[in-house]
Scaffold this active site. Sequence first.
Site, short mmCIF file in Angstrom:
data_model
loop_
_atom_site.label_atom_id
_atom_site.label_comp_id
_atom_site.label_asym_id
_atom_site.label_seq_id
_atom_site.Cartn_x
_atom_site.Cartn_y
_atom_site.Cartn_z
N LYS A 19 -12.71 -1.52 6.04
CA LYS A 19 -12.05 -2.47 6.93
C LYS A 19 -12.62 -2.35 8.35
O LYS A 19 -13.21 -3.28 8.85
CB LYS A 19 -10.54 -2.26 6.94
CG LYS A 19 -9.82 -2.88 5.74
CD LYS A 19 -9.74 -1.99 4.55
CE LYS A 19 -9.11 -2.67 3.34
NZ LYS A 19 -8.33 -1.74 2.55
N TRP A 54 0.83 -1.22 0.00
CA TRP A 54 0.00 0.00 0.00
C TRP A 54 0.85 1.25 0.00
O TRP A 54 0.54 2.22 -0.69
CB TRP A 54 -0.98 -0.02 1.17
CG TRP A 54 -2.07 -1.01 0.92
CD1 TRP A 54 -2.33 -2.14 1.65
CD2 TRP A 54 -3.04 -1.01 -0.15
NE1 TRP A 54 -3.39 -2.83 1.09
CE2 TRP A 54 -3.84 -2.16 0.00
CE3 TRP A 54 -3.29 -0.15 -1.23
CZ2 TRP A 54 -4.89 -2.48 -0.88
CZ3 TRP A 54 -4.33 -0.46 -2.10
CH2 TRP A 54 -5.11 -1.60 -1.93
N ASP A 104 -1.86 6.76 5.98
CA ASP A 104 -2.93 5.90 5.46
C ASP A 104 -3.29 4.92 6.57
O ASP A 104 -2.51 4.02 6.89
CB ASP A 104 -2.42 5.17 4.21
CG ASP A 104 -3.45 4.18 3.66
OD1 ASP A 104 -4.54 4.04 4.25
OD2 ASP A 104 -3.13 3.55 2.64
C1 LIG Z 1 -7.65 -1.31 1.43
C2 LIG Z 1 -6.54 -0.35 1.54
C3 LIG Z 1 -6.38 0.69 0.60
C4 LIG Z 1 -7.26 0.85 -0.61
O1 LIG Z 1 -8.48 1.33 -0.26
P1 LIG Z 1 -9.60 1.65 -1.36
O2 LIG Z 1 -10.69 2.19 -0.52
O3 LIG Z 1 -9.92 0.36 -2.04
O4 LIG Z 1 -9.05 2.64 -2.30
C5 LIG Z 1 -5.35 1.59 0.79
N1 LIG Z 1 -4.50 1.48 1.83
C6 LIG Z 1 -4.63 0.49 2.73
C7 LIG Z 1 -3.66 0.41 3.87
C8 LIG Z 1 -5.64 -0.46 2.61
O5 LIG Z 1 -5.76 -1.44 3.51
#
Ligand SMILES: *Cc1c(COP(=O)(O)O)cnc(C)c1O
Length: 361
Positions: free
Chosen positions: A196, A102, A172
């Site tokens: 999540k 990521w 993030d």
């Molecule tokens: C799932 C995830 C993403 C992507 O998220 P989207 O909502 O599908 O764009 C980005 N960063 C992390 C750490 C993730 O777990």
Amino acid sequence: MMRAHNFSAGPATLPEVVLQQAAAELPEYRGTGMSLIESSHRSKAYDEVHNATIERIRRLLNIGDSHEVLLLGGGATMQFGMVPLNLLTGDSFCAFTRSGAWAEKAFEDASKVGTVTTVFDGASTNYTTLPNPYELQCDPEAVYLHLTSNETIGGLQWHDFPDTGSVPIVADMSSDIMSRPLPIDKFGIIYAGAQKNLGPAGVTVVVIRKDLLPKCNPAIPAYLSYPVHASKQSLYNTPPVFPIYLMNLVLQWVEEQGGVTAMQEASRTRSELIYSIIEQSEGFYHCPVEQASRSRMNIVFTLKNKDLEAAFVKKAAELGMVGLKGHRSVGGVRASLYNALPMAAVHDLAGFMRGFASENG
Ligand SMILES: *Cc1c(COP(=O)(O)O)cnc(C)c1O
């Protein structure tokens, strides 16, 4: 009704009581004569939900007046581009910790917008380590330091955050937001897709320090601009009404459970149980991530005998434990233990892992 134990990395399991409440309220919302998702986003009914959601995020994460809370579309992926488009202006540069899949995606998008320096690169350990947060060196001239608080695919998590002085951290937190209290003052921006730990896909939470708003690039389209959303309380355009409504119910559930400290306790209990089984398996199971950086949200492991991994996942699914297959890019097994996963699911998985190891070891 038979609900599986859902270990999926995302979209992920949600509290059953939340789904039931949403189902009950879906055709007709609290005396309004229509579903909330049929109501105007300027209606009183929606406005209450919208504001309550933002207030709950503030309360749960102890966010004061220094930061704005935005509810946006586009997923965390849009933030990979939106952060640099807003902040990486002129000849400025940002710094990145490259901790896994990521972080790499965020790094790639930022690199398309401007200059990005690397302060940590986990590639040499195949992304099984994180930097020591107390030793991390970040150029004080950087406009921000980006980190990925939990690498959902690699199974790594920052357990402490660096002191970067005047450089704001951009994080993030898609896969571990609301799983612990946060030192909000360290962060310039926190962003997280909801699917999540917060709710269904379709809404992204962005927490941004207010003093960054005037520094954002004004020459970008309206939807991409943080100041535009902030000035309209995330109602510049039609917000993702249904995901926000559901997220509000999930956050209410988190509050009822005792907030983020209770979530942190639960995540500790869940993850320690599974890690202890890996450790006690005498090599039958193996977690590639260094001890200090192991995630409490996504536990990644392999089996000594690779040929048994498919059987492990299949047999677990037959017993009602689904979503355990590792990400297609890394293989192995991954158990995601998000806030809403019932403890019974973790106990069942632990029992299954013990049994599978003794039958096949
Ligand atoms: C799932 C995830 C993403 C992507 O998220 P989207 O909502 O599908 O764009 C980005 N960063 C992390 C750490 C993730 O777990």
